[in-house]
Write a protein that holds these residues in place. Sequence first.
Motif, short mmCIF file in Angstrom:
data_model
loop_
_atom_site.label_atom_id
_atom_site.label_comp_id
_atom_site.label_asym_id
_atom_site.label_seq_id
_atom_site.Cartn_x
_atom_site.Cartn_y
_atom_site.Cartn_z
N VAL A 465 0.80 -1.02 -0.29
CA VAL A 465 0.06 -0.05 0.09
C VAL A 465 0.81 1.23 -0.02
O VAL A 465 1.82 1.33 0.92
N ILE A 466 0.63 1.95 -1.06
CA ILE A 466 1.49 3.45 -1.05
C ILE A 466 0.61 4.34 -0.43
O ILE A 466 -0.51 4.28 -0.61
N THR A 467 0.94 5.10 0.55
CA THR A 467 0.52 6.13 1.17
C THR A 467 1.32 7.55 0.85
O THR A 467 2.52 7.43 0.85
N THR A 468 0.40 8.52 0.72
CA THR A 468 1.03 9.96 0.24
C THR A 468 0.14 10.85 1.11
O THR A 468 -0.71 10.64 1.89
N HIS A 469 0.93 11.89 1.39
CA HIS A 469 0.16 13.21 1.90
C HIS A 469 0.48 14.28 1.28
O HIS A 469 1.45 15.10 1.28
N GLN A 470 -0.70 14.73 0.73
CA GLN A 470 -0.62 15.92 -0.18
C GLN A 470 -1.82 16.99 0.34
O GLN A 470 -2.92 16.39 0.15
N ASN A 471 -1.57 18.24 0.12
CA ASN A 471 -2.81 19.21 0.36
C ASN A 471 -3.57 18.91 1.51
O ASN A 471 -4.67 19.00 1.54
N GLY A 472 -2.84 18.15 2.50
CA GLY A 472 -3.51 17.95 3.78
C GLY A 472 -4.23 16.55 3.77
O GLY A 472 -4.96 16.49 4.86
N GLN A 473 -4.21 16.05 2.87
CA GLN A 473 -5.14 14.65 2.70
C GLN A 473 -3.87 13.68 2.61
O GLN A 473 -2.94 13.67 1.83
N ASP A 474 -4.45 12.48 3.23
CA ASP A 474 -3.79 11.02 3.25
C ASP A 474 -4.46 10.33 1.94
O ASP A 474 -5.69 10.24 1.89
N GLN A 475 -3.56 9.97 1.07
CA GLN A 475 -4.22 8.98 0.00
C GLN A 475 -3.45 7.64 -0.09
O GLN A 475 -2.46 7.45 0.61
N SER A 476 -4.01 6.72 -0.67
CA SER A 476 -3.57 5.36 -0.80
C SER A 476 -3.51 4.82 -2.28
O SER A 476 -4.52 4.95 -2.89
N ILE A 477 -2.77 3.71 -2.47
CA ILE A 477 -2.94 3.17 -3.74
C ILE A 477 -2.55 1.59 -3.32
O ILE A 477 -1.25 1.35 -2.71
N LEU A 478 -3.19 0.76 -3.50
CA LEU A 478 -2.90 -0.87 -3.30
C LEU A 478 -2.41 -1.45 -4.55
O LEU A 478 -2.99 -1.23 -5.77
N THR A 479 -1.12 -1.98 -4.48
CA THR A 479 -0.45 -2.36 -5.54
C THR A 479 0.45 -3.68 -5.50
O THR A 479 0.64 -3.85 -4.25
N SER A 480 0.59 -4.42 -6.53
CA SER A 480 1.49 -5.63 -6.49
C SER A 480 2.77 -5.27 -7.46
O SER A 480 3.47 -6.25 -7.73
N TRP A 481 2.89 -4.28 -8.00
CA TRP A 481 3.64 -3.80 -9.44
C TRP A 481 4.79 -2.99 -8.89
O TRP A 481 5.06 -2.04 -9.26
N VAL A 482 5.65 -3.71 -7.95
CA VAL A 482 6.75 -3.17 -7.35
C VAL A 482 7.89 -3.95 -7.37
O VAL A 482 7.71 -5.24 -7.59
N SER A 483 8.96 -3.40 -7.85
CA SER A 483 10.23 -4.47 -7.67
C SER A 483 11.59 -3.31 -7.42
O SER A 483 11.51 -2.27 -7.85
N GLN A 484 12.50 -3.93 -7.07
CA GLN A 484 13.79 -3.32 -6.50
C GLN A 484 14.40 -2.94 -7.87
O GLN A 484 14.56 -3.99 -8.49
N ALA A 485 15.07 -1.94 -7.89
CA ALA A 485 15.47 -1.43 -9.25
C ALA A 485 17.02 -1.29 -9.02
O ALA A 485 17.85 -1.52 -10.06
N THR A 486 17.70 -0.56 -8.00
CA THR A 486 18.99 -0.36 -8.01
C THR A 486 19.54 -0.70 -6.41
O THR A 486 18.62 -0.86 -5.45
N PHE A 487 20.88 -1.14 -6.13
CA PHE A 487 21.64 -1.33 -5.12
C PHE A 487 21.92 0.02 -4.37
O PHE A 487 21.83 0.40 -3.26
N ASN A 488 22.59 0.95 -5.30
CA ASN A 488 23.31 2.06 -4.86
C ASN A 488 23.00 3.51 -5.74
O ASN A 488 23.38 3.51 -6.84
N PRO A 489 21.93 4.49 -5.21
CA PRO A 489 21.33 4.42 -4.23
C PRO A 489 20.33 3.21 -4.08
O PRO A 489 19.79 3.07 -5.02
N PRO A 490 19.62 2.61 -2.90
CA PRO A 490 18.69 1.82 -2.86
C PRO A 490 17.33 2.40 -3.49
O PRO A 490 17.25 3.52 -3.26
N GLY A 491 16.87 1.55 -4.58
CA GLY A 491 15.86 2.36 -5.40
C GLY A 491 14.65 1.12 -5.80
O GLY A 491 15.19 -0.18 -5.91
#
Length: 602
Positions: A465-491
């Motif tokens: 679950v991705i959570t953000t805080h913008q314009n005073g509001q908390d928002q969310s995105i449910l996802t499984s499309w996530v992957s580690q991309a880099t070691f240095n910097p960790p990304g």
Amino acid sequence: MSDFSDQRSVPKQRDVQVAEIGTETLVFRSRSWTRLRFEREYARQRGTTANSYLIQAAQTALIDPPGESFTDIFLEELQQHQYYQRINYIILSHVNPNRIATLKQLLMLASYATVICSKPAANVLRAAFADEPLDNRAAQEDEALEFGIQYDAERTFNLHIVRDEEVLNLGNGHQLQFRFVPTPRHPDEICTYDPASGILFTDKLFGAHVCGDELFDAHWRSLSDDRRYYFDCLHAAQAPQVEAALDKLEPFKPKLYAPAHGPIVRHSLSRLTLDYRDWCQQQQNKELNVALLYTSAYGNTGLLAKAIADGITQAGVAVKTINCEFAEPSEIAQAVETSDGFVIGSPTLGGHAPVQIQTALGIVLSTATKSKLAGVFGSYGWSGEAVDLLETKLQDAGYRFGFEPIRVKFKPTEEVLQHCEAAGAEFAQTLRKTKKAWSPRQQMADAQSDRTEQAVGRIVGSLCVITTHQNGQDQSILTSWVSQATFNPPGLTIAVSKEQANTLADAGTAFVLNVLKEGRNVRRHFMKPASPREDRFAELATHPASNGCLVLEDALAYLECTVDNRMECGDHWLIYATVDNGKVLETVGVTAVQHRKSAGYY
């Protein structure tokens, strides 16, 4: 008579507001400023009122005693002014277990009152008071309309089954006119019109879950969101029946609508009526629609049906809900034939599905093309043969299922109902993704594409679950499309749909990636589409991370991230973000993983 309109600005948690609203007519507004239940219809958390009405003519009628949340304070108000001594009739617009709890105590005070309700409601009362076996409790067509029900060994109350368009004369011009307006959710529903006061007692129509001191809807524009939300929760899945009810009530020319919940409708009566018709049409004009067929013995299957219908409608797909116990075969056939998918639910009685469901299943098998998406659910006490029957018959006939069959023992818990809502949303999403014209030629042309989708769908990812805080509001995105991309910097990289891309629009945007744990229900919570102004985190344990975004305390781990770059890729955006901080919340646990059968949906 107590009126709290002039009391202190900070209200009590619960009280009863009593006021005169018409000729010899009082309203008892049992009020709560807090959320009573965890059902979606109360999610705006603006409290509620349970409205009861007392007509004091030559004879006295009490309309709709409240549910058990208000039993004590309501009966205390009746006793304080001895209203109960004059009650001749108790009119029940619909019956549910909450209302029965109050009714039992009320009848101890007003033991000579006659209870008035519809025939389906009488069946429920007989089962609740006399403990008659369900299979034997149905009122027969030639049964007397007035009879007594004995309960608690020594007690009896008189019951009258009201007929459609029947009139009850209370004297002084109060000629109460009844209309039977059944819906799948309330198959026993009646509305009552009093020409002496010009009040139409509408029960579940035209209400809103909002609590306040204002008796009438003087500031009706401020109620617009609450009224629409109430309609979407209670009536969106039964729009055709609601529209039929409006047609049936149209001959009346009331001055007021007296609903079961919220302010009494006086200032916006015509506007709200028009809104209801527009909302009904909007539901029926949606691009995709689902027929939801069910029968409910003890009400448990009905609760499942409502939750599934809520999930489907929240996902933007229309639902036509049909209680097969009260529907003609032609109505069922038409609903199935004109639908894009169907869901069928059944209780198990004596090891079998009720006759009405067996009839509906036969109609489905002979009417629904194999391109229609199917769903199966049901409740049971000791066995679940009815659900097995439905699943086997539809599976053998070649139908595809939009969610895994749902089997629930006894009364569903809140967790089960949330699962049903999520299943409804999943059904709608699958229907939208896979809806195609069904023909042998198209089937052959799409075969290779389907095989490719199935292969791509075998790529799995951790649920987050991705959570953000913008314009005073908390928002969310449910996802499984996530992957580690880099070691240095960790990304890491995240693929998000273009509809969600604005949440992570700019470089420098901070967010938290909450990695979910297997075996918890956080996923189901975020599968449901958010309602307008809904706080998605109100019922979850959270705390802010150092970047201001929320950490879900039931997560397995979390990462504080910053968007570095993004790239448009087909129908999605690919977000690259660097990891600034992170923590494992539970050292013992397994990451929740999303397993898919096709790449055509999330």
